[in-house]
Design an enzyme around this catalytic site. Sequence first.
Site, PDB file in Angstrom:
ATOM      1  N   GLY A 259       0.775  -1.242   0.000  1.00 56.40           N
ATOM      2  CA  GLY A 259       0.000   0.000   0.000  1.00 56.40           C
ATOM      3  C   GLY A 259       0.806   1.292   0.000  1.00 56.40           C
TER       4      GLY A 259
ATOM      5  N   GLU B 271       3.726   4.299   6.157  1.00 56.73           N
ATOM      6  CA  GLU B 271       2.475   3.549   6.029  1.00 56.73           C
ATOM      7  C   GLU B 271       1.528   4.280   5.081  1.00 56.73           C
ATOM      8  OE1 GLU B 271       0.850   0.977   6.449  1.00 56.73           O
ATOM      9  OE2 GLU B 271       0.968   0.083   8.419  1.00 56.73           O
TER      10      GLU B 271
ATOM     11  N   ASP C   5      -5.357   2.389  10.612  1.00 56.84           N
ATOM     12  CA  ASP C   5      -6.794   2.161  10.775  1.00 56.84           C
ATOM     13  C   ASP C   5      -7.036   1.663  12.207  1.00 56.84           C
ATOM     14  OD1 ASP C   5      -9.471   1.633  10.146  1.00 56.84           O
ATOM     15  OD2 ASP C   5      -9.038  -0.255   9.154  1.00 56.84           O
TER      16      ASP C   5
ATOM     17  N   LYS D   2      -7.191   7.033  10.120  1.00 57.41           N
ATOM     18  CA  LYS D   2      -8.618   6.884  10.449  1.00 57.41           C
ATOM     19  C   LYS D   2      -8.697   6.734  11.964  1.00 57.41           C
ATOM     20  CE  LYS D   2     -10.019   3.838   6.893  1.00 57.41           C
ATOM     21  NZ  LYS D   2     -10.782   2.607   6.566  1.00 57.41           N
TER      22      LYS D   2
ATOM     23  N   VAL E  90     -11.247   3.439   1.564  1.00 60.24           N
ATOM     24  CA  VAL E  90     -10.683   4.230   0.466  1.00 60.24           C
ATOM     25  C   VAL E  90      -9.702   3.412  -0.378  1.00 60.24           C
ATOM     26  CG1 VAL E  90     -10.977   6.451   1.640  1.00 60.24           C
ATOM     27  CG2 VAL E  90      -8.857   5.155   1.985  1.00 60.24           C
TER      28      VAL E  90
ATOM     29  N   ASP F 248      -5.491  -0.546  -2.149  1.00 60.81           N
ATOM     30  CA  ASP F 248      -6.254  -1.456  -3.015  1.00 60.81           C
ATOM     31  C   ASP F 248      -7.554  -1.921  -2.391  1.00 60.81           C
ATOM     32  OD1 ASP F 248      -5.099  -3.135  -0.939  1.00 60.81           O
ATOM     33  OD2 ASP F 248      -5.630  -4.843  -2.200  1.00 60.81           O
TER      34      ASP F 248
HETATM   35  P1  5GP Z   1      -4.617  -1.527  10.619  1.00 63.47           P
HETATM   36  O1  5GP Z   1      -3.711  -2.637  11.070  1.00 63.47           O
HETATM   37  O2  5GP Z   1      -4.224  -0.184  11.157  1.00 63.47           O
HETATM   38  O3  5GP Z   1      -6.063  -1.853  10.888  1.00 63.47           O
HETATM   39  O4  5GP Z   1      -4.575  -1.479   9.073  1.00 63.47           O
HETATM   40  C1  5GP Z   1      -3.499  -1.117   8.369  1.00 63.47           C
HETATM   41  C2  5GP Z   1      -3.615  -1.623   6.946  1.00 63.47           C
HETATM   42  O5  5GP Z   1      -4.967  -1.944   6.585  1.00 63.47           O
HETATM   43  C3  5GP Z   1      -3.201  -0.529   6.015  1.00 63.47           C
HETATM   44  O6  5GP Z   1      -1.811  -0.532   5.823  1.00 63.47           O
HETATM   45  C4  5GP Z   1      -3.990  -0.874   4.774  1.00 63.47           C
HETATM   46  O7  5GP Z   1      -3.274  -1.781   3.981  1.00 63.47           O
HETATM   47  C5  5GP Z   1      -5.257  -1.522   5.276  1.00 63.47           C
HETATM   48  N1  5GP Z   1      -6.381  -0.538   5.314  1.00 63.47           N
HETATM   49  C6  5GP Z   1      -6.942   0.049   6.382  1.00 63.47           C
HETATM   50  N2  5GP Z   1      -7.946   0.883   6.027  1.00 63.47           N
HETATM   51  C7  5GP Z   1      -8.002   0.824   4.673  1.00 63.47           C
HETATM   52  C8  5GP Z   1      -8.824   1.481   3.695  1.00 63.47           C
HETATM   53  O8  5GP Z   1      -9.704   2.309   3.956  1.00 63.47           O
HETATM   54  N3  5GP Z   1      -8.565   1.169   2.402  1.00 63.47           N
HETATM   55  C9  5GP Z   1      -7.615   0.258   2.024  1.00 63.47           C
HETATM   56  N4  5GP Z   1      -7.473   0.030   0.723  1.00 63.47           N
HETATM   57  N5  5GP Z   1      -6.834  -0.372   2.918  1.00 63.47           N
HETATM   58  C10 5GP Z   1      -7.025  -0.092   4.227  1.00 63.47           C
END
Ligand code: 5GP
Length: 183
Positions: free
Chosen positions: A43, A98, A102, A130, A152, A158
Amino acid sequence: MRADIQEILLDEEALEKRVSELGAKISEEYDGMNPILIGILKGSGIFLSDLMRKITIPMEIDFLKASSYGSSAQSSGVVQLENDLSVDVRGRTIILVEDIVDTGNTLKYLLERFASLGAVEVKVCSLLNKAGRREQNVVADYIGFEIPDAFVVGYGLDFAQKYRNLPYIGILKKEIYQYRPKK
Ligand code: 5GP
């Protein structure tokens, strides 16, 4: 592909301007420190390649691949390391790059890992944040944009490996995916 996008959140101009600002800030704050920018694939690939060209001090790059999403639009919460680093980070200053923070599960896992590998300092530069969906108490030191609780795509992000090549960041239409906002 454009027909699958509900709304463009960040256009090319906004992305370029903010990435330039982040590059200038990093150049100023890391002068003389030769940091390693570590991109979290896939990403952050586009973001890192744009960001590094806005950095004016000596620096290095490396990549690792971590995933918590699989092929769905909902985080599994379990972080997997698919490809590891090729450099020794002991004694080094690291900036994790990053695409988005999220739930924070990925970041928490990576921060703990880098601390145990002996990095001197680990900071995080995330293009998107987020904050409303956080499950872990982690923060990015540099944030490009705060965005709402929506799924998004584009500019490296993706859905099921598609849409990464969109030059902007947009909200994917709900009918394309099954995404449940956090209650
Ligand atoms: P976390 O571990 O913080 O929940 O997520 C991190 C990863 O989840 C990000 O690096 C990304 O690859 C994916 N991710 C989280 N939210 C989104 C989003 O809204 N869109 C996309 N395409 N990937 C997301």
